[in-house]
Design a protein around this motif. Structure first.
Motif, mmCIF file in Angstrom:
data_model
loop_
_atom_site.group_PDB
_atom_site.id
_atom_site.type_symbol
_atom_site.label_atom_id
_atom_site.label_comp_id
_atom_site.label_asym_id
_atom_site.label_seq_id
_atom_site.Cartn_x
_atom_site.Cartn_y
_atom_site.Cartn_z
ATOM 1 N N UNK A 129 0.800 -1.224 0.000
ATOM 2 C CA UNK A 129 0.000 0.000 0.000
ATOM 3 C C UNK A 129 0.834 1.276 0.000
ATOM 4 N N UNK A 130 2.033 1.240 0.522
ATOM 5 C CA UNK A 130 2.877 2.438 0.578
ATOM 6 C C UNK A 130 3.788 2.615 -0.615
ATOM 7 N N UNK A 131 3.741 1.720 -1.573
ATOM 8 C CA UNK A 131 4.628 1.799 -2.738
ATOM 9 C C UNK A 131 4.268 2.986 -3.629
ATOM 10 N N UNK A 132 5.301 3.641 -4.135
ATOM 11 C CA UNK A 132 5.100 4.810 -4.987
ATOM 12 C C UNK A 132 4.292 4.519 -6.234
ATOM 13 N N UNK A 133 4.579 3.387 -6.882
ATOM 14 C CA UNK A 133 3.861 3.048 -8.110
ATOM 15 C C UNK A 133 2.381 2.835 -7.823
ATOM 16 N N UNK A 134 2.058 2.297 -6.644
ATOM 17 C CA UNK A 134 0.656 2.058 -6.306
ATOM 18 C C UNK A 134 -0.048 3.368 -5.970
ATOM 19 N N UNK A 135 0.615 4.226 -5.228
ATOM 20 C CA UNK A 135 0.024 5.526 -4.894
ATOM 21 C C UNK A 135 -0.226 6.328 -6.169
ATOM 22 N N UNK A 136 0.731 6.278 -7.088
ATOM 23 C CA UNK A 136 0.557 6.949 -8.380
ATOM 24 C C UNK A 136 -0.616 6.346 -9.142
ATOM 25 N N UNK A 137 -0.719 5.025 -9.133
ATOM 26 C CA UNK A 137 -1.830 4.347 -9.817
ATOM 27 C C UNK A 137 -3.170 4.736 -9.215
ATOM 28 N N UNK A 138 -3.215 4.826 -7.899
ATOM 29 C CA UNK A 138 -4.458 5.222 -7.225
ATOM 30 C C UNK A 138 -4.850 6.643 -7.632
ATOM 31 N N UNK A 139 -3.875 7.538 -7.651
ATOM 32 C CA UNK A 139 -4.149 8.932 -8.039
ATOM 33 C C UNK A 139 -4.618 9.017 -9.492
ATOM 34 N N UNK A 140 -3.966 8.276 -10.381
ATOM 35 C CA UNK A 140 -4.366 8.286 -11.796
ATOM 36 C C UNK A 140 -5.738 7.649 -11.998
ATOM 37 N N UNK A 141 -6.040 6.615 -11.229
ATOM 38 C CA UNK A 141 -7.361 5.982 -11.305
ATOM 39 C C UNK A 141 -8.435 6.963 -10.843
ATOM 40 N N UNK A 142 -8.157 7.674 -9.764
ATOM 41 C CA UNK A 142 -9.112 8.678 -9.280
ATOM 42 C C UNK A 142 -9.305 9.777 -10.323
ATOM 43 N N UNK A 143 -8.212 10.200 -10.956
ATOM 44 C CA UNK A 143 -8.309 11.226 -11.999
ATOM 45 C C UNK A 143 -9.134 10.716 -13.184
ATOM 46 N N UNK A 144 -8.909 9.472 -13.587
ATOM 47 C CA UNK A 144 -9.668 8.887 -14.698
ATOM 48 C C UNK A 144 -11.155 8.821 -14.351
ATOM 49 N N UNK A 145 -11.455 8.371 -13.144
ATOM 50 C CA UNK A 145 -12.858 8.299 -12.717
ATOM 51 C C UNK A 145 -13.487 9.687 -12.688
ATOM 52 N N UNK A 146 -12.728 10.666 -12.207
ATOM 53 C CA UNK A 146 -13.232 12.038 -12.168
ATOM 54 C C UNK A 146 -13.526 12.580 -13.550
ATOM 55 N N UNK A 147 -12.649 12.315 -14.493
ATOM 56 C CA UNK A 147 -12.866 12.776 -15.867
ATOM 57 C C UNK A 147 -14.090 12.096 -16.475
ATOM 58 N N UNK A 148 -14.228 10.805 -16.228
ATOM 59 C CA UNK A 148 -15.386 10.080 -16.755
ATOM 60 C C UNK A 148 -16.680 10.645 -16.178
ATOM 61 N N UNK A 149 -16.709 10.849 -14.872
ATOM 62 C CA UNK A 149 -17.931 11.305 -14.201
ATOM 63 C C UNK A 149 -18.233 12.781 -14.478
ATOM 64 N N UNK A 150 -17.204 13.612 -14.496
ATOM 65 C CA UNK A 150 -17.420 15.052 -14.619
ATOM 66 C C UNK A 150 -17.465 15.567 -16.061
ATOM 67 N N UNK A 151 -16.794 14.878 -16.971
ATOM 68 C CA UNK A 151 -16.685 15.420 -18.324
ATOM 69 C C UNK A 151 -17.239 14.505 -19.411
ATOM 70 N N UNK A 152 -16.904 13.216 -19.378
ATOM 71 C CA UNK A 152 -17.292 12.327 -20.479
ATOM 72 C C UNK A 152 -18.796 12.022 -20.441
ATOM 73 N N UNK A 153 -19.263 11.445 -19.353
ATOM 74 C CA UNK A 153 -20.675 11.043 -19.288
ATOM 75 C C UNK A 153 -21.641 12.225 -19.430
ATOM 76 N N UNK A 154 -21.408 13.362 -18.749
ATOM 77 C CA UNK A 154 -22.327 14.497 -18.942
ATOM 78 C C UNK A 154 -22.350 15.027 -20.377
ATOM 79 N N UNK A 155 -21.200 15.059 -21.033
ATOM 80 C CA UNK A 155 -21.168 15.549 -22.412
ATOM 81 C C UNK A 155 -21.855 14.567 -23.358
ATOM 82 N N UNK A 156 -21.717 13.286 -23.077
ATOM 83 C CA UNK A 156 -22.461 12.302 -23.872
ATOM 84 C C UNK A 156 -23.963 12.535 -23.716
ATOM 85 N N UNK A 157 -24.401 12.780 -22.487
ATOM 86 C CA UNK A 157 -25.827 13.018 -22.238
ATOM 87 C C UNK A 157 -26.317 14.270 -22.960
#
Length: 153
Positions: free
Chosen positions: A77-105
């Motif tokens: 859980x404390x590994x740098x690559x995992x923390x980076x992956x978690x941050x990038x996953x959160x960013x991807x989810x945020x983009x999907x929820x805030x920008x992609x899906x609403x614009x599709x709608x």
């Protein structure tokens, strides 16, 4: 238990994230083609692509949940690559929820009302979709390469 969690995590990523990335990428060009084709069929196709994105995005919540459980079981859980992956996953989810899906709608509403879709709107949607896909590709690479991995790869 670690192998089971890792297997479920990888399967969830393939089954849930794969369809979202493909359907989201197909959406902008499909929306652009609606006026040039049979309207009802084309709008149905675009509506289906949006539904795939919504449904599989919901299922995709299992990917980080299983990933965190796997990381906890592996003690990384404390590994740098995992923390980076978690941050990038959160960013991807945020983009999907805030920008992609609403614009599709928004585009679906316009198409459903038989209003023209502005090219700029589909280009912007394609840009956000590309960023979403790039973030997931980066997470995938980090999951495979894992700097400091003990697998020898």
């Amino acid at each position: 238990m670690t192998k089971i969690l890792l297997t479920l995590h990888v399967l969830a990523a393939i089954v849930a994230v794969g369809p979202v990335t493909v359907a989201a990428s197909m959406f902008p060009p499909a929306a652009r083609r609606v006026p040039a084709t049979d309207g009802a069929v084309a709008v149905g196709t675009v509506r289906l692509l949006h539904r795939i994105c919504r449904v599989y995005a919901t299922i995709g919540v299992s990917v980080p949940v299983l990933g965190l459980a796997t990381a906890l079981a592996m003690g990384v859980l404390g590994s740098g690559w995992l923390i980076t992956s978690i941050a990038l996953t959160a960013a991807a989810a945020g983009i999907l929820i805030a920008f992609v899906l609403p614009r599709q709608e928004e585009l679906l509403e316009r198409l459903g009302a038989e209003q023209p879709v502005e090219h700029a709107a589909t280009v912007q949607l394609a840009m956000f979709t590309g960023i979403f896909n790039l973030l997931w590709a980066t997470v995938t690479v980090l999951m495979i390469v894992r700097p400091g991995s003990t697998t020898g790869a």
